[in-house]
Structure formats: C-alpha cells, structure tokens
Design a protein around this motif. Structure first.
Motif, PDB file in Angstrom:
ATOM      1  N   SER A   1     -18.590  10.343  -2.936  1.00 24.87           N
ATOM      2  CA  SER A   1     -18.383   9.590  -3.745  1.00 24.87           C
ATOM      3  C   SER A   1     -17.156   9.485  -4.115  1.00 24.87           C
ATOM      4  CB  SER A   1     -19.192  11.246  -4.563  1.00 24.87           C
ATOM      5  OG  SER A   1     -18.418  12.358  -4.980  1.00 24.87           O
ATOM      6  N   VAL A   2     -17.120   8.940  -5.203  1.00 23.80           N
ATOM      7  CA  VAL A   2     -15.560   8.693  -5.545  1.00 23.80           C
ATOM      8  C   VAL A   2     -14.328   9.686  -5.511  1.00 23.80           C
ATOM      9  CG1 VAL A   2     -13.573   7.817  -7.594  1.00 23.80           C
ATOM     10  CG2 VAL A   2     -15.702   6.355  -6.731  1.00 23.80           C
ATOM     11  N   ALA A   3     -15.740  11.207  -6.591  1.00 23.94           N
ATOM     12  CA  ALA A   3     -15.152  12.559  -6.616  1.00 23.94           C
ATOM     13  C   ALA A   3     -14.883  13.214  -5.446  1.00 23.94           C
ATOM     14  CB  ALA A   3     -16.291  13.148  -7.775  1.00 23.94           C
ATOM     15  N   GLU A   4     -15.149  12.904  -4.864  1.00 29.47           N
ATOM     16  CA  GLU A   4     -14.698  13.488  -3.339  1.00 29.47           C
ATOM     17  C   GLU A   4     -14.275  12.784  -2.670  1.00 29.47           C
ATOM     18  OE1 GLU A   4     -18.776  15.223  -1.380  1.00 29.47           O
ATOM     19  OE2 GLU A   4     -19.148  13.256  -1.913  1.00 29.47           O
ATOM     20  N   ILE A   5     -13.551  12.238  -2.640  1.00 26.81           N
ATOM     21  CA  ILE A   5     -12.936  11.095  -2.857  1.00 26.81           C
ATOM     22  C   ILE A   5     -10.855  11.391  -2.769  1.00 26.81           C
ATOM     23  CG2 ILE A   5     -11.317   8.599  -2.193  1.00 26.81           C
ATOM     24  CD1 ILE A   5     -14.304   7.987  -1.712  1.00 26.81           C
ATOM     25  N   GLY A   6     -11.426  11.545  -4.399  1.00 33.96           N
ATOM     26  CA  GLY A   6     -10.570  11.897  -4.755  1.00 33.96           C
ATOM     27  C   GLY A   6      -9.093  13.210  -4.737  1.00 33.96           C
ATOM     28  N   ASP A   7     -11.123  14.347  -4.830  1.00 41.16           N
ATOM     29  CA  ASP A   7     -10.293  15.621  -3.829  1.00 41.16           C
ATOM     30  C   ASP A   7      -9.476  15.265  -3.045  1.00 41.16           C
ATOM     31  OD1 ASP A   7     -11.759  16.144  -5.996  1.00 41.16           O
ATOM     32  OD2 ASP A   7     -13.421  17.242  -5.122  1.00 41.16           O
TER      33      ASP A   7
ATOM     34  N   ILE B   1      -6.893   7.077   1.172  1.00 43.59           N
ATOM     35  CA  ILE B   1      -7.984   6.365   0.601  1.00 43.59           C
ATOM     36  C   ILE B   1      -8.329   6.024   2.020  1.00 43.59           C
ATOM     37  CG2 ILE B   1      -9.327   5.028  -1.252  1.00 43.59           C
ATOM     38  CD1 ILE B   1      -7.176   5.694  -3.318  1.00 43.59           C
ATOM     39  N   LEU B   2      -7.772   4.932   2.248  1.00 43.07           N
ATOM     40  CA  LEU B   2      -8.960   3.577   3.621  1.00 43.07           C
ATOM     41  C   LEU B   2      -8.679   4.711   4.693  1.00 43.07           C
ATOM     42  CD1 LEU B   2      -5.978   0.910   3.272  1.00 43.07           C
ATOM     43  CD2 LEU B   2      -8.206   1.249   2.681  1.00 43.07           C
TER      44      LEU B   2
ATOM     45  N   LEU C   1       0.522  -1.214  -0.002  1.00 41.15           N
ATOM     46  CA  LEU C   1       0.072  -0.012  -0.020  1.00 41.15           C
ATOM     47  C   LEU C   1       0.466   1.123   0.098  1.00 41.15           C
ATOM     48  CD1 LEU C   1      -2.417  -0.893   2.879  1.00 41.15           C
ATOM     49  CD2 LEU C   1      -2.659  -1.053   0.462  1.00 41.15           C
ATOM     50  N   ASP C   2       0.799   2.040  -0.734  1.00 41.27           N
ATOM     51  CA  ASP C   2       1.655   3.394  -0.771  1.00 41.27           C
ATOM     52  C   ASP C   2       0.715   4.334  -0.506  1.00 41.27           C
ATOM     53  OD1 ASP C   2      -0.585   4.150  -2.591  1.00 41.27           O
ATOM     54  OD2 ASP C   2       0.504   4.202  -4.989  1.00 41.27           O
TER      55      ASP C   2
ATOM     56  N   TRP D   1     -10.663   5.668  -8.312  1.00 43.89           N
ATOM     57  CA  TRP D   1     -12.054   4.465  -8.437  1.00 43.89           C
ATOM     58  C   TRP D   1     -11.196   3.328  -8.899  1.00 43.89           C
ATOM     59  CZ3 TRP D   1     -15.877   2.460  -6.603  1.00 43.89           C
ATOM     60  CH2 TRP D   1     -16.782   1.621  -7.534  1.00 43.89           C
ATOM     61  N   LYS D   2     -10.010   2.980  -9.344  1.00 43.75           N
ATOM     62  CA  LYS D   2      -8.853   2.315  -9.796  1.00 43.75           C
ATOM     63  C   LYS D   2      -8.352   1.231  -9.049  1.00 43.75           C
ATOM     64  CE  LYS D   2      -9.047   2.845 -14.416  1.00 43.75           C
ATOM     65  NZ  LYS D   2      -7.974   2.726 -16.103  1.00 43.75           N
ATOM     66  N   ARG D   3      -8.686   2.828  -7.842  1.00 45.78           N
ATOM     67  CA  ARG D   3      -7.443   1.820  -6.749  1.00 45.78           C
ATOM     68  C   ARG D   3      -8.139   1.518  -5.154  1.00 45.78           C
ATOM     69  NH1 ARG D   3      -1.990   4.579  -4.856  1.00 45.78           N
ATOM     70  NH2 ARG D   3      -1.200   5.352  -6.600  1.00 45.78           N
ATOM     71  N   ILE D   4      -9.597   2.098  -5.309  1.00 47.24           N
ATOM     72  CA  ILE D   4     -10.699   1.527  -4.272  1.00 47.24           C
ATOM     73  C   ILE D   4     -10.930   0.236  -4.771  1.00 47.24           C
ATOM     74  CG2 ILE D   4     -13.287   1.468  -3.721  1.00 47.24           C
ATOM     75  CD1 ILE D   4     -12.541   4.598  -4.120  1.00 47.24           C
ATOM     76  N   GLN D   5     -10.809  -0.303  -6.314  1.00 47.61           N
ATOM     77  CA  GLN D   5     -11.572  -1.563  -7.103  1.00 47.61           C
ATOM     78  C   GLN D   5     -10.671  -2.575  -6.648  1.00 47.61           C
ATOM     79  OE1 GLN D   5     -13.850  -2.804  -9.958  1.00 47.61           O
ATOM     80  NE2 GLN D   5     -15.405  -1.243  -8.428  1.00 47.61           N
ATOM     81  N   ARG D   6      -9.167  -1.933  -6.521  1.00 47.41           N
ATOM     82  CA  ARG D   6      -8.310  -2.971  -6.533  1.00 47.41           C
ATOM     83  C   ARG D   6      -7.957  -2.882  -5.057  1.00 47.41           C
ATOM     84  NH1 ARG D   6      -3.686  -0.027  -9.125  1.00 47.41           N
ATOM     85  NH2 ARG D   6      -3.192   0.712  -7.569  1.00 47.41           N
ATOM     86  N   LEU D   7      -8.187  -1.878  -4.014  1.00 51.90           N
ATOM     87  CA  LEU D   7      -8.177  -2.514  -2.175  1.00 51.90           C
ATOM     88  C   LEU D   7      -9.676  -3.909  -1.801  1.00 51.90           C
ATOM     89  CD1 LEU D   7      -7.745   0.806  -1.987  1.00 51.90           C
ATOM     90  CD2 LEU D   7      -6.294  -0.755  -1.220  1.00 51.90           C
ATOM     91  N   GLU D   8     -10.437  -3.046  -3.086  1.00 50.51           N
ATOM     92  CA  GLU D   8     -11.719  -4.497  -2.899  1.00 50.51           C
ATOM     93  C   GLU D   8     -10.979  -5.110  -3.524  1.00 50.51           C
ATOM     94  OE1 GLU D   8     -14.838  -2.560  -4.144  1.00 50.51           O
ATOM     95  OE2 GLU D   8     -15.187  -1.158  -2.724  1.00 50.51           O
TER      96      GLU D   8
END
Length: 169
Positions: A33-39, A22-23, A15-16, A49-56
């Motif tokens: 929302s993914v946009a809010e998390i990204g901000d 993100i966690l 995990l970087d 979104w790709k990172r969240i998907q990979r973490l899942e």
C-alpha cells in the motif's frame, strides 16, 4: 517501430534519494500500500502517492506486474536465439520487428552490436513447441543465420534494476 536500447532520460527533473528509495521498494514488492511504501521511505501517504504518480507520469515507472514462474505454467525451456541478416534495410527491419514482436514466445528482443544482428530470449514448453516457433521465425522474413542456445539452468534472474545513488552536484 522499436525503442532504442540506450535512451537519453526524458524526465523533467532529477530523481532524489527518496524517489530512488521508492523505486527500490516498488521493485521489491509493488503490491504494498502507499502507506507501507511511505513508512519504508520516511513519507506520509499523500506525498508518497504524489511522488509515485509523478514517477509514473515521467515514464520512470512503466507499469506494475505480477511475476509468474515460467516452470509452474509449463514453459520449462528458455532459448537464446541469435539471428544474422543479410539485409539491413529499414523496410526489412520493420517487417522483422513486427513479426517477432507478434510472437508471444519472445520475451526479449534486441538489436545487437558484434557478430550477431539480433538476440531473442524465447520461452516454450518443450522441443516440439520450439520447433513450431523456429519454423514460424524463419518463415517470417529472409534470414542469413539462426543459432539457438538452450539454457540448462537459470543461475540468476532478477527484475529489480540497480538504482544508482544520488550523485552530488
């Protein structure tokens, strides 16, 4: 049968710092929302979104849930139940784990080291509900000793894990 209390991480990658941010954000509010998390972590929506998907996919994020106030739904009593067993066979543990896992009042269930064999965290509405639970527990499998400790006041309760910082290699 049961998950080990201590497991070797199975993630295929480390995990970087951004994964860790993100966690932390998701543990604070998974409804963003993914946009809010990204901000909040310095990413645009797609890479976030790709990172969240990979973490899942890696099993780091197990699920997203709503946290409910147990008192507001009538479950005002928390009980910590210590269990000692005279039988430590695999067959006994399998039966005990299946019985306890099927009891909805049990919020957490641990196999322990030390002076007790198992520890349960149980939530119930009142003493009568606990008595019903207790009778169900002691009839499930033979037990050596059961000790119940009733919480008087919740001082601290958090769900967010302390995410360790990235360690430089």
């Amino acid at each position: 049968m049961t998950d080990l209390a201590v497991q070797i991480p199975e993630t295929s990658r480390r995990l970087d710092a951004i994964d860790r941010k993100i966690l932390m954000v998701l543990q604070d509010d998974a409804s963003l929302s993914v946009a809010e998390i990204g901000d909040r972590v310095g990413l645009s929506s797609t890479p976030c979104w790709k990172r969240i998907q990979r973490l899942e996919a890696d099993g780091v994020i197990i699920k997203r849930v709503a946290l409910v106030d147990q008192n507001k739904i009538g479950l005002g009593i928390s009980v910590f139940v210590s269990v000692e067993s005279a039988d430590h066979s695999d067959a006994w543990l399998k039966r005990f784990a299946e019985a306890v896992s099927a009891m909805p009042e049990v919020m957490e269930f641990y196999r322990m080291a030390g002076d007790v064999d198992y520890m349960l965290r149980v939530v119930v509405a009142d003493m009568q509900a606990y008595d019903i639970f207790y009778k169900k527990l002691i009839s499930a499998v033979p037990l050596k000793n059961v000790t119940s400790r009733f919480a008087m006041e919740k001082i601290k309760s958090v769900t967010a894990l302390p995410i360790p910082a990235v360690v430089a290699a």
